[in-house]
Design a protein around this motif. Structure first.
Motif, PDB file in Angstrom:
ATOM      1  N   VAL A 146      30.628  47.792  42.316  1.00 30.66           N
ATOM      2  CA  VAL A 146      31.638  46.799  42.702  1.00 30.66           C
ATOM      3  C   VAL A 146      32.754  46.892  41.667  1.00 30.66           C
ATOM      4  N   ALA A 147      33.864  47.475  42.072  1.00 28.77           N
ATOM      5  CA  ALA A 147      34.935  47.742  41.116  1.00 28.77           C
ATOM      6  C   ALA A 147      35.696  46.485  40.719  1.00 28.77           C
ATOM      7  N   GLU A 148      35.887  45.589  41.669  1.00 25.06           N
ATOM      8  CA  GLU A 148      36.599  44.329  41.398  1.00 25.06           C
ATOM      9  C   GLU A 148      36.301  43.376  42.540  1.00 25.06           C
ATOM     10  N   ALA A 149      36.044  42.103  42.233  1.00 28.31           N
ATOM     11  CA  ALA A 149      35.733  41.143  43.293  1.00 28.31           C
ATOM     12  C   ALA A 149      35.887  39.723  42.788  1.00 28.31           C
ATOM     13  N   GLU A 150      36.531  38.905  43.585  1.00 23.40           N
ATOM     14  CA  GLU A 150      36.584  37.482  43.285  1.00 23.40           C
ATOM     15  C   GLU A 150      35.276  36.828  43.737  1.00 23.40           C
ATOM     16  N   ALA A 151      35.039  35.625  43.257  1.00 21.72           N
ATOM     17  CA  ALA A 151      33.735  34.986  43.452  1.00 21.72           C
ATOM     18  C   ALA A 151      33.392  34.745  44.916  1.00 21.72           C
ATOM     19  N   ASP A 152      34.398  34.506  45.765  1.00 21.41           N
ATOM     20  CA  ASP A 152      34.132  34.174  47.171  1.00 21.41           C
ATOM     21  C   ASP A 152      34.548  35.291  48.117  1.00 21.41           C
ATOM     22  N   SER A 153      34.565  36.513  47.627  1.00 23.31           N
ATOM     23  CA  SER A 153      35.077  37.638  48.413  1.00 23.31           C
ATOM     24  C   SER A 153      33.996  38.288  49.265  1.00 23.31           C
ATOM     25  N   GLY A 154      34.443  39.140  50.206  1.00 14.65           N
ATOM     26  CA  GLY A 154      33.516  39.902  51.030  1.00 14.65           C
ATOM     27  C   GLY A 154      32.679  40.863  50.207  1.00 14.65           C
ATOM     28  N   LEU A 172      32.666  47.149  36.870  1.00 17.91           N
ATOM     29  CA  LEU A 172      33.579  47.490  35.780  1.00 17.91           C
ATOM     30  C   LEU A 172      33.721  46.287  34.855  1.00 17.91           C
ATOM     31  N   PRO A 173      33.893  46.502  33.568  1.00 11.91           N
ATOM     32  CA  PRO A 173      34.199  45.381  32.672  1.00 11.91           C
ATOM     33  C   PRO A 173      35.636  44.916  32.904  1.00 11.91           C
ATOM     34  N   HIS A 174      35.824  43.615  33.061  1.00 11.83           N
ATOM     35  CA  HIS A 174      37.152  43.049  33.308  1.00 11.83           C
ATOM     36  C   HIS A 174      37.484  42.000  32.253  1.00 11.83           C
ATOM     37  N   ARG A 175      38.770  41.711  32.138  1.00 17.33           N
ATOM     38  CA  ARG A 175      39.212  40.662  31.226  1.00 17.33           C
ATOM     39  C   ARG A 175      38.842  39.288  31.771  1.00 17.33           C
ATOM     40  N   LEU A 176      38.789  38.297  30.880  1.00 12.05           N
ATOM     41  CA  LEU A 176      38.539  36.926  31.304  1.00 12.05           C
ATOM     42  C   LEU A 176      39.618  36.488  32.286  1.00 12.05           C
ATOM     43  N   GLY A 177      39.187  35.802  33.349  1.00 14.13           N
ATOM     44  CA  GLY A 177      40.133  35.332  34.351  1.00 14.13           C
ATOM     45  C   GLY A 177      40.406  36.327  35.458  1.00 14.13           C
ATOM     46  N   GLU A 178      39.895  37.541  35.323  1.00 15.55           N
ATOM     47  CA  GLU A 178      40.044  38.552  36.360  1.00 15.55           C
ATOM     48  C   GLU A 178      38.674  38.896  36.937  1.00 15.55           C
ATOM     49  N   SER A 179      38.646  39.201  38.217  1.00 14.87           N
ATOM     50  CA  SER A 179      37.418  39.646  38.878  1.00 14.87           C
ATOM     51  C   SER A 179      36.232  38.735  38.531  1.00 14.87           C
ATOM     52  N   GLU A 180      36.397  37.456  38.839  1.00 15.29           N
ATOM     53  CA  GLU A 180      35.374  36.479  38.466  1.00 15.29           C
ATOM     54  C   GLU A 180      34.001  36.789  39.069  1.00 15.29           C
ATOM     55  N   GLY A 181      33.999  37.384  40.256  1.00 20.63           N
ATOM     56  CA  GLY A 181      32.728  37.718  40.881  1.00 20.63           C
ATOM     57  C   GLY A 181      31.910  38.696  40.055  1.00 20.63           C
ATOM     58  N   THR A 182      32.538  39.782  39.621  1.00 23.05           N
ATOM     59  CA  THR A 182      31.800  40.778  38.832  1.00 23.05           C
ATOM     60  C   THR A 182      31.477  40.244  37.433  1.00 23.05           C
ATOM     61  N   ASN A 183      32.363  39.441  36.871  1.00 23.67           N
ATOM     62  CA  ASN A 183      32.072  38.865  35.558  1.00 23.67           C
ATOM     63  C   ASN A 183      30.837  37.967  35.613  1.00 23.67           C
ATOM     64  N   ARG A 184      30.693  37.224  36.717  1.00 27.72           N
ATOM     65  CA  ARG A 184      29.512  36.358  36.863  1.00 27.72           C
ATOM     66  C   ARG A 184      28.243  37.186  37.041  1.00 27.72           C
ATOM     67  N   LEU A 185      28.368  38.321  37.715  1.00 29.38           N
ATOM     68  CA  LEU A 185      27.206  39.200  37.866  1.00 29.38           C
ATOM     69  C   LEU A 185      26.733  39.709  36.506  1.00 29.38           C
ATOM     70  N   LEU A 186      27.674  40.059  35.667  1.00 27.25           N
ATOM     71  CA  LEU A 186      27.317  40.497  34.309  1.00 27.25           C
ATOM     72  C   LEU A 186      26.688  39.357  33.519  1.00 27.25           C
ATOM     73  N   GLN A 187      27.290  38.186  33.621  1.00 30.70           N
ATOM     74  CA  GLN A 187      26.801  37.032  32.874  1.00 30.70           C
ATOM     75  C   GLN A 187      25.374  36.669  33.276  1.00 30.70           C
TER      76      GLN A 187
END
Length: 256
Positions: A146-154, A172-187
């Motif tokens: 998943v290269a980039e995804a917002e929290a409520d995305s398809g 992919l690693p993203h900056r804070l505030g970007e791609s919240e969906g993938t950041n939450r998966l990492l978290q």
């Protein structure tokens, strides 16, 4: 178009094996190792470029890249892999080029790669058919990127499928505030970050480096033209040239 008759073991992980699958292209690609890549239709330049490179490195290693033929990350992945190493799964009939902006790309994949669809010819994409398409994309791959995804995305719906199927998920690693969906998966520990694209691609590599290297040097011993070597071995030619193992003289390759 043709109906795919041969069973695909990867699809046994779906909630229900597809009743029908239509395809165009080289169905032998479906027998290779596959990795699925999904993400935003409006990605950042960073995510699009990374998706392109991930797909490109996988394709160099004999891996088929699966995506949904959509704008954004999907298109970047298909272009990175090249039509000959792409499987595009459609949310519509296989005779329809959707989205129209990707018509040329989808035509190239139909000619050199594989187009797949669960829908009858003439069927127009609907909101629910994207979900059906996404499940098939995920099922085909041995892993999901998943290269980039917002929290409520398809794309996050694709993640739900991957989790149910027991697929490993990479982001992919993203900056804070970007791609919240993938950041939450990492978290939450549900995904692993890709920090080194070459190392990631090697996990799925289908090539045998030593054997390919030997074949390349034997080929060069016959002093082929540069164009012949480039068509047959691609990136390996550049590596050998940079390392000084070959030289180019009057348009022909000479071992050093």
């Amino acid at each position: 178009m043709d109906r795919l008759i041969e069973p695909l073991p990867a699809l046994e992980s779906m909630r229900k094996y597809p009743q029908r699958l239509y395809f165009r292209g080289r169905k032998e690609l479906l027998k290779r190792k596959m990795v699925s890549i999904v993400g935003s239709r409006r990605p950042t330049q960073y995510a699009a470029q990374a998706a392109y490179r991930i797909a490109n490195e996988l394709a160099k290693r004999g891996v088929t890249v699966v995506s949904g033929g959509a704008m954004g990350i999907d298109a970047a992945a298909h272009r990175g892999a090249g039509p000959r190493n792409s499987v595009a799964v459609l949310p519509c009939g296989i005779d329809i080029r959707y989205p129209a902006v990707n018509a040329a790309l989808l035509d190239a994949i139909a000619a050199e790669g594989v187009l797949l669809s669960q829908f009858e010819p003439g069927f127009r994409a609907a909101a629910w058919s994207f979900v059906v398409r996404n499940e098939l994309v995920v099922a085909l791959g041995s892993a999901l990127v998943v290269a980039e995804a917002e929290a409520d995305s398809g794309s996050m719906r694709s993640v739900e499928f991957a989790l149910k199927m027991g697929k490993k998920i990479y982001v992919l690693p993203h900056r804070l505030g970007e791609s919240e969906g993938t950041n939450r998966l990492l978290q939450s520990g549900k995904a692993e970050a890709i920090y080194d694209i070459d190392r990631f691609a090697e996990i799925f590599s289908e090539r045998e480096p030593a054997l390919e290297e030997d074949a390349f040097m034997r080929f060069c011993a016959a002093q082929p033209t540069y164009e012949e070597a480039l068509e047959k071995f691609g990136e390996l030619l550049f590596e050998a040239e940079l390392e000084g193992r070959i030289t180019v003289c009057n348009g022909r390759i000479l071992p050093v």
